[in-house]
Design a protein around this motif. Structure first.
Motif, PDB file in Angstrom:
ATOM      1  N   ASP A   4     -10.389  -4.885  -1.128  1.00 28.22           N
ATOM      2  CA  ASP A   4      -9.475  -4.702   0.002  1.00 28.22           C
ATOM      3  C   ASP A   4     -10.188  -5.034   1.299  1.00 28.22           C
ATOM      4  O   ASP A   4     -11.389  -5.337   1.322  1.00 28.22           O
ATOM      5  CB  ASP A   4      -8.940  -3.270   0.018  1.00 28.22           C
ATOM      6  N   SER A  21      -8.153  -1.219 -11.276  1.00 25.33           N
ATOM      7  CA  SER A  21      -8.788  -0.969  -9.982  1.00 25.33           C
ATOM      8  C   SER A  21      -9.747   0.217 -10.044  1.00 25.33           C
ATOM      9  O   SER A  21      -9.683   1.051 -10.958  1.00 25.33           O
ATOM     10  CB  SER A  21      -7.717  -0.702  -8.915  1.00 25.33           C
ATOM     11  N   TRP A  60      -6.113  -8.632   0.233  1.00 29.84           N
ATOM     12  CA  TRP A  60      -7.181  -8.644  -0.775  1.00 29.84           C
ATOM     13  C   TRP A  60      -7.957  -9.951  -0.673  1.00 29.84           C
ATOM     14  O   TRP A  60      -7.379 -11.030  -0.533  1.00 29.84           O
ATOM     15  CB  TRP A  60      -6.602  -8.514  -2.174  1.00 29.84           C
ATOM     16  N   ARG A  81      -1.407  -4.676   2.785  1.00 28.65           N
ATOM     17  CA  ARG A  81      -2.703  -4.837   2.163  1.00 28.65           C
ATOM     18  C   ARG A  81      -3.125  -6.307   2.250  1.00 28.65           C
ATOM     19  O   ARG A  81      -2.296  -7.212   2.213  1.00 28.65           O
ATOM     20  CB  ARG A  81      -2.666  -4.414   0.685  1.00 28.65           C
ATOM     21  N   GLY A 128       0.806  -1.210   0.000  1.00 31.86           N
ATOM     22  CA  GLY A 128       0.000   0.000   0.000  1.00 31.86           C
ATOM     23  C   GLY A 128       0.844   1.267   0.000  1.00 31.86           C
ATOM     24  O   GLY A 128       2.073   1.220   0.048  1.00 31.86           O
ATOM     25  N   GLU A 146      -3.182  -0.582  -5.419  1.00 33.94           N
ATOM     26  CA  GLU A 146      -4.091  -1.729  -5.449  1.00 33.94           C
ATOM     27  C   GLU A 146      -3.853  -2.557  -6.712  1.00 33.94           C
ATOM     28  O   GLU A 146      -3.721  -3.786  -6.650  1.00 33.94           O
ATOM     29  CB  GLU A 146      -5.543  -1.250  -5.409  1.00 33.94           C
TER      30      GLU A 146
END
Length: 296
Positions: free
Chosen positions: A160, A238, A122, A120, A114, A272
């Motif tokens: 996320d 994204s 996912w 992060r 990030g 992302e």
């Protein structure tokens, strides 16, 4: 035996599912002491003089060593060129030889992925049925990728931990050889095609999920990588999960630059896309490496 239809990209994506049936295990040779039908074979005893036996043993041993060396080079792809070609071809088969959960894990950890090196996580919310490329790319991008062909396209969409953002990651398995993939990669880099806003991949939305409103107008940031050691193009795109539209998508490489002030950059949408694409690509390479590894 025919593969279970439930174990496919098009049927529900159960954990551990495969796109195709697994390949059969092939055994080489028959055990000593058995004939070609697997029946016991009498092993006769032959008396020979010690010197004759020793000479014969040396000849047999020499032939065996030579034959073993030759066979070993065939099995392991001893030359760099042969090994690379085998790995490249094997990578192109991964789309139907590897479980869905291995190519697109249910959860992907992105340590330091990030903004500012933040972690992060996912979570996968949808897997698209495998298929062609006709509806997955805008016409211009489809034309740009045409030289490598489209053998299969695999896609999955993630969100996320806060379910604020959604990202589609895709793997285009091409019909091209290594030279053609290298040429396409060079063209993308030389002309900056991976930064053109008219060459952004389309997202995959799924009804009943946080990505239900993730359409073409919601594309905010993206990345695209043409692999040269495998017939694969990896990409990610994204956007926001709330369905807000974006007038001008920004390449992930630009959105991740220090001081970038666009909405996509400040939201970390470049991170992302890039972070998820990198980890899916890394997992794919590890899978290819394990699949083509020869036992010592």
């Amino acid at each position: 035996m025919a593969p279970d239809p439930a174990l496919s990209w098009s049927a529900g994506m159960a954990p551990g599912a495969y796109l195709g049936a697994s390949r059969p295990v092939v055994a080489f040779g028959e055990p000593e002491g058995y004939d070609e039908r697997g029946r016991g074979r009498a092993l006769g005893v032959v008396r020979v003089r010690p010197r004759t036996a020793l000479a014969a043993a040396c000849v047999v041993l020499g032939i065996g060593l030579i034959g073993g060396a030759v066979t070993g080079s065939w099995l392991t792809g001893d030359s760099a060129e042969g090994g690379a070609a085998g790995t490249f071809a094997g990578a192109g088969e991964m789309w139907h030889n590897v479980p869905v959960d291995q190519l697109f894990p249910p959860t992907v950890e992105g340590r330091g992925a990030g903004p500012g090196g933040a972690d992060r996580t996912w979570t996968r919310v949808a897997v698209a049925p495998d298929g062609g490329c006709a509806d997955a790319f805008d016409p211009l991008l489809r034309k740009t990728l045409a030289p490598v062909g489209c053998a299969r396209l695999l896609r999955a969409t993630y969100t996320d931990a806060t379910q604020t953002y959604v990202t589609t990651v895709g793997m285009l398995f091409t019909k091209a050889d290594a030279a053609t993939m290298t040429a396409l990669d060079a063209r993308f880099k030389k002309a900056g095609l991976d930064r053109r806003t008219d060459l952004v991949p389309r997202p995959y939305s799924a009804k009943g999920t946080v990505a239900a409103a993730f359409g073409d107008k919601q594309r905010a940031s993206w990345t695209l990588s043409v692999l040269t050691d495998a017939p694969v193009v990896v990409y990610a795109v994204s956007g926001w999960a709330d369905g807000r539209t974006v007038d001008a998508p920004q390449p992930a490489a630009d959105a991740m630059q220090p001081g970038a002030t666009t909405a996509a950059a400040q939201a970390g949408l470049g991170n992302e896309a890039q972070g998820l694409a990198d980890r899916v690509e890394r997992g794919f390479r590890e899978t290819v490496g394990s699949a083509t590894e020869q036992p010592s």
